[in-house]
Write a protein that holds these residues in place. Structure first.
Motif, short mmCIF file in Angstrom:
data_model
loop_
_atom_site.label_atom_id
_atom_site.label_comp_id
_atom_site.label_asym_id
_atom_site.label_seq_id
_atom_site.Cartn_x
_atom_site.Cartn_y
_atom_site.Cartn_z
N MET A 1 -19.39 77.35 1.84
CA MET A 1 -20.79 77.67 1.35
C MET A 1 -21.84 77.35 2.35
SD MET A 1 -20.63 76.00 -2.60
CE MET A 1 -22.21 76.50 -3.00
N ASP A 2 -22.75 78.37 2.74
CA ASP A 2 -23.97 77.97 3.42
C ASP A 2 -24.70 76.81 2.83
OD1 ASP A 2 -25.72 78.44 5.21
OD2 ASP A 2 -25.82 80.61 4.64
N SER A 3 -25.32 76.22 3.84
CA SER A 3 -26.36 75.11 3.61
C SER A 3 -27.32 75.57 2.79
CB SER A 3 -26.62 74.29 4.78
OG SER A 3 -27.52 74.96 5.64
N ARG A 4 -27.67 76.51 2.56
CA ARG A 4 -29.17 77.06 1.80
C ARG A 4 -28.51 78.02 0.90
NH1 ARG A 4 -33.50 79.78 5.06
NH2 ARG A 4 -31.68 80.76 5.88
N TYR A 5 -29.37 78.28 -0.29
CA TYR A 5 -28.93 79.20 -1.09
C TYR A 5 -29.79 80.48 -0.82
CZ TYR A 5 -29.08 82.10 -5.36
OH TYR A 5 -29.01 83.08 -6.14
N ILE A 6 -29.33 81.76 -0.30
CA ILE A 6 -30.16 82.76 -0.07
C ILE A 6 -30.02 83.84 -1.26
CG2 ILE A 6 -30.55 84.56 1.52
CD1 ILE A 6 -29.05 82.49 3.52
N PRO A 7 -31.37 84.02 -2.00
CA PRO A 7 -30.94 84.80 -3.27
C PRO A 7 -30.51 86.06 -2.99
CG PRO A 7 -32.96 83.43 -3.35
CD PRO A 7 -32.35 83.35 -1.92
N GLU A 8 -30.90 86.85 -2.14
CA GLU A 8 -30.71 88.21 -1.71
C GLU A 8 -29.30 88.39 -1.49
OE1 GLU A 8 -32.95 86.60 -0.18
OE2 GLU A 8 -33.20 87.36 1.84
N GLU A 9 -28.57 87.26 -1.03
CA GLU A 9 -26.97 87.54 -0.80
C GLU A 9 -26.44 87.52 -1.88
OE1 GLU A 9 -25.89 84.90 1.96
OE2 GLU A 9 -26.98 85.57 3.39
N HIS A 10 -26.89 87.15 -3.23
CA HIS A 10 -26.11 87.10 -4.49
C HIS A 10 -26.71 88.04 -5.55
CE1 HIS A 10 -25.65 83.35 -2.30
NE2 HIS A 10 -24.30 83.40 -2.38
N GLU A 11 -27.95 87.87 -5.63
CA GLU A 11 -28.46 88.40 -7.00
C GLU A 11 -27.87 89.89 -7.41
OE1 GLU A 11 -32.61 87.83 -6.81
OE2 GLU A 11 -32.47 85.88 -6.89
N ALA A 12 -28.15 90.75 -6.42
CA ALA A 12 -27.66 92.27 -7.05
C ALA A 12 -26.15 92.13 -7.40
CB ALA A 12 -27.92 93.25 -5.81
N ALA A 13 -25.52 91.32 -6.45
CA ALA A 13 -24.05 91.62 -6.64
C ALA A 13 -23.62 90.73 -7.97
CB ALA A 13 -23.26 90.80 -5.56
N ILE A 14 -24.23 89.99 -8.22
CA ILE A 14 -24.09 89.01 -9.64
C ILE A 14 -24.23 90.12 -10.77
CG2 ILE A 14 -24.57 87.15 -10.97
CD1 ILE A 14 -24.92 85.34 -8.50
N TYR A 15 -25.53 90.83 -10.77
CA TYR A 15 -25.83 91.65 -11.81
C TYR A 15 -24.87 92.73 -12.14
CZ TYR A 15 -29.18 93.80 -15.10
OH TYR A 15 -29.70 94.12 -16.30
N ALA A 16 -24.55 93.07 -10.97
CA ALA A 16 -23.53 94.44 -10.65
C ALA A 16 -21.94 94.06 -11.49
CB ALA A 16 -23.23 94.91 -9.40
N LYS A 17 -21.86 92.61 -11.18
CA LYS A 17 -20.53 92.07 -11.71
C LYS A 17 -20.70 91.99 -13.16
CE LYS A 17 -18.56 88.44 -9.09
NZ LYS A 17 -18.63 87.13 -8.70
N TRP A 18 -21.82 91.58 -13.65
CA TRP A 18 -22.07 91.31 -15.41
C TRP A 18 -22.07 92.72 -15.77
CZ3 TRP A 18 -27.08 88.06 -14.22
CH2 TRP A 18 -26.69 86.88 -13.83
N GLU A 19 -22.68 93.85 -15.17
CA GLU A 19 -22.73 95.01 -15.76
C GLU A 19 -21.17 95.56 -15.59
OE1 GLU A 19 -25.77 97.22 -13.70
OE2 GLU A 19 -26.35 97.77 -15.79
N ALA A 20 -20.50 95.34 -14.76
CA ALA A 20 -19.13 95.75 -14.63
C ALA A 20 -18.08 95.41 -15.75
CB ALA A 20 -18.50 95.25 -13.34
N VAL A 21 -18.27 94.31 -16.42
CA VAL A 21 -17.49 93.54 -17.60
C VAL A 21 -18.38 93.83 -18.80
CG1 VAL A 21 -16.24 92.23 -16.14
CG2 VAL A 21 -18.42 91.36 -17.27
N ASP A 22 -19.36 94.66 -18.61
CA ASP A 22 -20.26 95.21 -19.95
C ASP A 22 -20.68 93.79 -20.61
OD1 ASP A 22 -21.28 97.20 -21.48
OD2 ASP A 22 -19.28 97.09 -22.90
#
Length: 743
Positions: free
Chosen positions: A1-22
């Motif tokens: 894990m990076d020492s900082r949370y960088i939102p743009e590295e996660h947000e879109a991918a997570i939303y897509a993951k949620w959508e992928a499992v409906d």
RNA sequence: GAACUCGUAGCUCAGUUGGUUAGAGCGCCACAUUGACAUUGUGGAGGCCAGAGGUUCAAGUCCUCUCGAGUUCACCA
């Protein structure tokens, strides 16, 4: 894990993951293990389809999504229903401005063409609001998405109209309506803003017929329609004036005799105790005229100019005419005096600020307080019984006040962009009772009485290029599709519904036009979340119409959020340049930070100030959560028990109870605030330090962290899901589908 | 004119059905820190909770009044 949370590295991918499992569908497979079969439904307020989201939308989405995720984690069948609105007048206005740039106006196009043009224009931007809603993390079921002008929605709106008409709750009538001559449409009483003004009060002399050297003096702020006035009125018991009743005076402009009548509406104390009656342009006068069966002469037309009956003043705009008429009266010695500093209230258009002209128009009205079938009374009863409860700092009382004083609702609008009122007027035999305007086959604008127009143009040509139609009250009409199978000829109503007529049915027209079982399953919906500024426009209308259509109030709870103000507590406005674009803030600090900043310490119905430091502080919280996770993961292999374990578990149990309780009672801002404090100042400051000193076991610290991630997830869905991804036990586990912690 | 909301730390605001020394963010002062995080930590200054009365064992919280701010509705010729 990076020492900082960088939102743009996660947000879109997570939303897509949620959508992928409906994950936003209440019936998704991932919820099979954790279901209570209790419904939870929020119909999201539909933003204008072609406008970008503003900060008000962002708060709404944050609150709605927080409650939806909370309920989903508790195993409820959760439906967050997205949609967009056509926003009739607002959208047409913007489009007309665009036309203006090309030196065109709506009068250059027939209705279907104009409608199609606006439709295409709306489509250009219609994905924007949706994609922004996704960026903000809304766990909305996009497979059910509805637009206000979708066929299925329109069909329901038209059917409601038919049904209400049948029940005599919608009727056609000629009434004085609030008309904006600039916007070119009538409005309901809600779209009118009263403004204080200082104006002139003219004392006008009317010569007595019996003795032309004597006068009756009348005080008026509006001398310009005098030529159309036919009567004066006094109070029947006014000792000063009652002997005037039955006598006549001369109209100072036309010299026609005018009888003086008695009516109790006259205030003997005001002015001279004598009023002139202008039935076509004053609400009280209209009522008196109806009562006494007096003629209603229109002096002002829909463009705000004096009509032909004004003789030499015809065609002048109201204000110009006023000056000329006063000058002429002065010359005749018929102005007694002018009070220069009279204070009164003027009705203005909520949108363009112009003075509203009350005009007699034949339109459709909804009876909101019909004896025996009073929608307002039923709605009040729903509030009384607690069928619907309102969260919003005393605004239930404001809603009640509206309901107790509501007048019949004018639902006709003279604009093209909207749902056309499904009414067909019978032309044959009524040609002289209908006026129309249309573009002929050479695209030339024609208007007039139909009987005249038909002499030079066939009905087909008029129908094809029809712009506006106005039928007298006497013209028969039918409702629904164009009538067929008889010998009559028809022309359609050109007015559209008030936007709020269709959005007033939104909780029903959404749920009835998707999955067959949606309506039964999710109506009445759980909660309606919106800004308090549209309480009367929307929430009240949804209740009125929902109760009419289903017998049930459309939502059990109303949560009204406050206005977002800038860091200094000032209202945001484009002219002040102090607006906050939520998407800019997302780009800078991440979605979670923006949502949390908008929600933390907010109270229903109360305005909230938010500025850059607030977003920054919540961005720091996302980082804190990230690093706490990182810390726990770095502690692999430490001992499994600690002296403070039990104490920590007990404290965590209290926190779970507290946060759950706060969310249940919709104290969302408080829940967020306490979570912040418990997480930062207890978990990070104390617990993690205890792990370092060996008093708290790593295992325990990890369990507590996981519980915190669950509690924080509704508020900050992305960072918590990202951290969960590092802590989870099984590879396919998603935090969104985890169970809410219990004690 | 009426209704509603608000008046708590320098600023912006929380304080849920009345219950121990009134909280947060930002700002301010002092110090610390190479190992979760400087997007940090520790400590500190700063509040007669607008004012006056009342209810109560107990009031920032409930009631009355006063003052101040905001919002909405209504004010007719």
């Amino acid at each position: 894990m990076d020492s900082r949370y960088i939102p743009e590295e996660h947000e879109a991918a997570i939303y897509a993951k949620w959508e992928a499992v409906d994950a936003f569908n209440p019936d998704a497979k991932i919820y099979e293990k954790n279901r209570s079969n209790k419904p939870f439904c929020i119909i999201m307020p539909p933003p204008n389809a072609n406008d970008p989201l503003h900060v008000g939308h962002a708060v709404g989405i944050a609150i709605e999504d927080t409650l939806a995720r909370f309920s989903r984690m508790r195993g409820m069948d959760t439906l967050l229903f997205p949609g967009t609105d056509h926003a009739g007048i607002e959208t047409q206005f913007v489009f007309e401005k665009k036309l203006q740039k090309n030196k065109q106006s709506r009068f250059n196009f027939d209705r279907p063409t104009l409608y199609k043009m606006i439709w295409d224009y709306v489509q250009e931007n219609s994905e924007m609001a949706n994609s922004q809603t996704k960026v903000l993390g809304a766990s909305a079921d996009w497979s059910r998405f509805r637009f206000m002008l979708d066929d299925s929605v329109v069909k329901i709106a038209k059917e409601t109209f038919r049904k209400m008409h049948e029940d005599k709750l919608i009727y056609r009538d000629i009434q004085l309506v609030n008309y904006c001559t600039k916007c070119g449409t009538s409005y309901s009483e809600l779209e009118v803003i009263n403004k204080d003004q200082i104006t002139k009060l003219y004392y006008v002399r009317y010569r007595k017929v019996a003795n032309p050297d004597e006068f009756v003096v009348v005080a008026t702020t509006r001398p310009e329609p005098i030529f159309a006035d036919t009567h004066l009125a006094v109070h029947p018991n006014d000792p000063k004036n009652k002997n005037l009743v039955g006598t006549k005076v001369l109209n100072p402009l036309t010299d026609q005799p005018m009888p003086i009548i008695a009516d109790e509406f006259v205030d003997p104390e005001f002015g001279t105790g004598v009023v002139k009656l202008t039935p076509a342009h004053d609400r009280d006068d209209f009522a008196v005229a109806t009562k006494h069966n007096l003629p209603i002469v229109e002096a002002i037309d829909r463009s705000g100019k004096l009509t032909a009956v004004a003789g030499k003043y015809a065609g002048l705009s109201v204000m110009v005419a006023r000056e000329q008429i006063v000058a002429d009266l002065k010359e005749k010695g018929l102005i007694e005096k002018i009070d220069e500093s009279y204070k009164n209230v003027i009705k203005t258009c909520y949108r363009c600020g112009r003075i509203i002209e009350p005009l007699p128009l034949t339109q459709f009205f909804m009876a909101v307080n019909k004896p025996g079938n009073s929608l307002t009374k039923k709605t009040l009863a729903a509030l009384d019984s607690g069928e619907t409860v309102v969260y919003g700092a005393g605004r239930e009382k404001i809603l009640r006040h509206w309901l107790e004083n509501l007048r019949d609702w004018n639902i006709s609008r003279q604009i093209a962009w909207g749902i056309q009122i499904p009414v067909w007027y019978q032309v044959d035999g009524h040609e002289s009772e209908i006026t129309a305007s249309f573009l002929d086959d050479k695209k030339e604008y024609k208007s007039g009485v139909l009987a005249e127009l038909l002499k030079s143009h066939p009905l087909e040509e008029i129908t094809a290029g029809l712009q506006e139609l106005s039928a007298d009250l006497s013209v028969p009409y039918s409702i629904g599709e164009k009538p067929a199978g008889n010998d009559h000829q028809y022309l359609p109503e050109t007015d559209t519904f008030d936007t709020w007529f269709s959005s007033g049915q939104w909780p029903i027209s959404t749920l009835k036009s998707t999955e067959p079982t949606d309506f039964e399953r999710f109506y009445p919906t759980t909660l309606m979340e919106t800004g308090y500024d549209i309480l009367p426009f929307w929430v009240m209308r949804m209740m009125l119409m929902g109760i009419y259509l289903t017998g049930k109030s459309p939502f059990k709870e109303v949560y009204l959020h406050g206005l977002i103000r800038d860091a200094q507590g000032r209202k945001m406005s484009k002219s002040k340049g102090n607006t906050t674009n939520p998407l800019d803030m997302v780009a800078k600090y991440g979605t979670d930070a923006v949502r949390m900043a908008l929600v933390i310490r907010s109270t229903a119905g109360q305005d909230k100030s938010v500025g850059d430091p607030d977003f920054k502080a919540m961005r720091n919280l996302t980082n804190k959560i990230w690093n706490a996770t990182r810390f726990v993961l770095l502690q692999e292999g430490e001992e499994e028990t600690g002296s403070k374990d039990k104490e920590a578990q007990e404290k965590m149990a209290l926190i779970i109870t507290e946060i759950t309780g706060n969310l249940d009672t919709r104290n969302i801002g408080l829940a967020a605030d306490s979570l912040y404090n418990h997480f930062w100042h207890w978990y990070c400051d104390d617990c993690i330090e205890q792990v370092k000193s060996g008093q708290l076991s790593r295992k325990n610290a990890q369990e507590i962290l996981k519980t915190f991630l669950k509690l924080l997830h509704p508020f900050m869905p992305f960072v918590t899901e990202a951290c969960w991804n590092n802590l989870k036990d099984s590879s396919d586990s998603l935090l969104i589908a985890e169970s809410w912690p219990t004690v």
